[in-house]
Design a protein around this motif. Structure first.
Motif, PDB file in Angstrom:
ATOM      1  N   UNK B  13       0.854  -1.189   0.000  1.00 20.10           N
ATOM      2  CA  UNK B  13       0.000   0.000   0.000  1.00 20.10           C
ATOM      3  C   UNK B  13       0.886   1.232   0.000  1.00 20.10           C
ATOM      4  N   UNK B  14       0.610   2.148  -0.920  1.00 19.60           N
ATOM      5  CA  UNK B  14       1.369   3.394  -1.010  1.00 19.60           C
ATOM      6  C   UNK B  14       0.472   4.589  -0.718  1.00 19.60           C
ATOM      7  N   UNK B  19       5.601   4.195   1.226  1.00 17.96           N
ATOM      8  CA  UNK B  19       5.043   2.841   1.244  1.00 17.96           C
ATOM      9  C   UNK B  19       4.612   2.490   2.663  1.00 17.96           C
ATOM     10  N   UNK B  20       3.305   2.405   2.844  1.00 24.28           N
ATOM     11  CA  UNK B  20       2.759   2.173   4.187  1.00 24.28           C
ATOM     12  C   UNK B  20       2.720   0.694   4.537  1.00 24.28           C
ATOM     13  N   UNK B  50      -7.302  -1.778   5.158  1.00 22.93           N
ATOM     14  CA  UNK B  50      -7.331  -2.401   3.829  1.00 22.93           C
ATOM     15  C   UNK B  50      -8.305  -3.575   3.800  1.00 22.93           C
ATOM     16  N   UNK B  51      -8.482  -4.220   4.961  1.00 27.79           N
ATOM     17  CA  UNK B  51      -9.324  -5.420   4.995  1.00 27.79           C
ATOM     18  C   UNK B  51     -10.786  -5.079   4.691  1.00 27.79           C
ATOM     19  N   UNK B  52     -11.258  -3.900   5.124  1.00 25.19           N
ATOM     20  CA  UNK B  52     -12.638  -3.552   4.718  1.00 25.19           C
ATOM     21  C   UNK B  52     -12.661  -2.390   3.736  1.00 25.19           C
ATOM     22  N   UNK B  53     -11.534  -2.227   3.067  1.00 23.05           N
ATOM     23  CA  UNK B  53     -11.490  -1.317   1.921  1.00 23.05           C
ATOM     24  C   UNK B  53     -11.703   0.158   2.272  1.00 23.05           C
ATOM     25  N   UNK B  54     -11.416   0.531   3.518  1.00 24.07           N
ATOM     26  CA  UNK B  54     -11.390   1.970   3.794  1.00 24.07           C
ATOM     27  C   UNK B  54     -10.136   2.542   3.161  1.00 24.07           C
ATOM     28  N   UNK B  57      -5.687  -1.281  -1.368  1.00 25.17           N
ATOM     29  CA  UNK B  57      -4.318  -1.777  -1.516  1.00 25.17           C
ATOM     30  C   UNK B  57      -3.873  -1.641  -2.962  1.00 25.17           C
ATOM     31  N   UNK B  58      -2.559  -1.460  -3.164  1.00 23.58           N
ATOM     32  CA  UNK B  58      -2.054  -1.217  -4.508  1.00 23.58           C
ATOM     33  C   UNK B  58      -1.612  -2.499  -5.207  1.00 23.58           C
TER      34      UNK B  58
END
Lengths: 227, 246
Positions: B13-14, B19-20, B50-54, B57-58
């Protein structure tokens, strides 16, 4: 100061309050509808919707309302396609022109006021809505709208008062609202002080009533902040 | 395969150039309790968001109950129905009473009728021991109470898993325990949970696995005893010494 002149002319001026109210309420309602449409266009994220809205706002905030009234009343009938259009019955009448001008103007201002309210909604609240599975529309209707309305209300009441006073400009295109009647009386009596001061006091009373009304609505909408 | 609820494969994830998350691989089984800890800015919150798409992910893949999380709105909605989330700042809907906070998504997302939604709401409010506050507004409740309401709100959707994003970090110290108790009860009942927290006591007693993150990577992954008593990685040791000494 001629008191009898005042007592005689105030009722005459007040006979125009109907026109003032009609101009104010019609433009306020149509203007609010226009503002919501402009707001949705701005927030759509699509340039072909957002740009026209921004251009409209820029034009109507960037020019004096008196000039807008003149352009619509004196300018538009110059064009044949305007005279042939379905809008001609409205644009032929000074009342219609005044309502159109006031609506387009207040719509632009109110759109920006509403946008301020929408931007003021805490992002975390909307995230919570997303996390619960609410769709974008559901979030807008059930979360953004009620919260933004409360945030925007004080600025909106300000614009409503401005609109009420702006209705007096309709007298420049022959409408006999309170200001139009007052101007006629002054032309007959040559007593501008008495007449215009009476007129000013009537507008001030109207402003006071509007302020109080909005104060109540604000209190109602804020019940969850100070329960 | 069926009891793997969440699977993250090589997730990056950026945020702009930053890069986070770096190559995250994580599997969570049904009923597992995971605690994620690490210094601030290490990507813990980003991972669960990222798991619930708030957050989007890249690179890599995220599967929830076997379904891959993609750009499709349908998939995202489906995932969000199964994944509950509790936020650091509670994020209750301020203009609705407590019970209405719990009913809104049931009605709109699950299409549950009003009396049924109300019943479910009151059931979960009782479970977090706050039913008597049902008709108040969020602002009238303490932070700890608000967070318990937020947990009940997530439970009303009957999620498969609940994500906790530093649920006690915004609370006054005396209110932390009431929230941790509710979370511990949930864990005992078998709820799958991923919890980002600095509450190491909670981590030790509740977690099946503790994940330590630093600079966007999963540095160490271990059961609590091993994690606290015998950490392998230098960065883990350093982190633990910093938070456990005072």
């Amino acid at each position: 100061m001629d008191l009898t002149l005042i007592t005689e002319s105030v009722p005459k001026i007040l006979s125009g309050i109907g026109i003032t109210f009609q101009l104010m309420l019609l433009s306020a309602i149509l203007g609010l509808i226009l503002a919501v449409i402009l707001l949705l266009m701005r927030l759509s994220g699509k340039w072909y919707l957002s740009w026209p809205a921004q251009i409209h706002i820029y034009i109507f905030r960037g020019t004096p309302i008196l000039v807008q009234i003149f352009i619509i009343y004196y300018g538009l009938p110059q064009f044949e396609f305007v005279r042939d259009s379905i809008f001609w019955p409205i644009l032929r009448e000074p009342f219609g022109c005044a309502v159109v001008a006031l609506t387009l103007n207040t719509g632009a201002y109110v759109c920006e006021i509403l946008r301020g309210g929408v931007l003021g909604v805490d992002h975390g609240i909307l995230e919570a809505g997303s996390a619960l599975g609410l769709s974008a529309q559901q979030k807008f209707i059930y979360l953004t709208t009620p919260i933004a309305a409360r945030i925007a209300l004080p600025a909106y009441s300000n614009d409503f008062i401005s609109l009420m006073k702006a209705t007096s400009l309709a007298s420049t295109i022959t409408l006999m609202d309170m200001t139009g009647i007052a101007r006629t009386i002054v032309a007959q009596t040559f007593a501008p002080y008495e007449i215009f001061i009476s007129l000013a006091i009537i507008y001030m009373i109207l402003t006071w009533v509007i302020q109080k009304t909005f104060g109540r609505i604000e209190k109602y909408l804020s019940h969850y902040v100070n329960p | 395969m069926t009891d793997t609820l969440i699977k993250m494969q090589n997730v990056d994830k950026f945020f702009g150039d930053f890069q986070a998350l770096k190559n995250i691989n994580l599997e969570v089984k049904r009923g597992e309790r995971i605690v994620i800890c690490g210094p601030s800015g290490s990507g813990k919150s980003t991972l669960i968001r990222c798991i619930n798409r708030l957050e989007k992910h890249n690179n890599g893949h995220i599967f929830i109950a076997g379904k891959e999380l993609t750009d499709q709105v349908k998939d995202i909605d489906a995932v969000r129905r199964e994944v509950g989330m509790v936020f650091q700042s509670f994020n209750l809907f301020p203009h609705m009473t407590i019970v209405k906070n719990l009913m809104l998504a049931q009605r709109l997302v699950r299409k549950i009728k009003k009396p049924e939604a109300h019943k479910t709401a009151m059931h979960f409010l009782e479970r977090v021991k706050i039913a008597e506050q049902a008709d108040k507004y969020p602002v009238q409740l303490s932070g700890g109470q608000q967070q318990r309401v937020a947990i009940a709100r997530a439970l009303c959707m009957k999620p498969e898993i609940i994500l906790f994003d530093e649920p006690t970090s915004a609370l006054d110290p005396e209110m932390i325990n009431e929230v941790l108790e509710v979370m511990t009860d949930l864990a005992k009942e078998g709820m799958t949970m991923i919890c980002v927290t600095h509450e190491m006591g909670f981590a030790r007693s509740v977690a099946d696995r503790i994940i330590f993150m630093d600079e966007g990577e999963i540095v160490e992954e271990a059961v609590p005893e091993e994690f606290f008593d015998n950490p392998k990685n230098e960065r883990t040791k350093q982190f633990l010494s910093q938070i456990l000494t005072h």
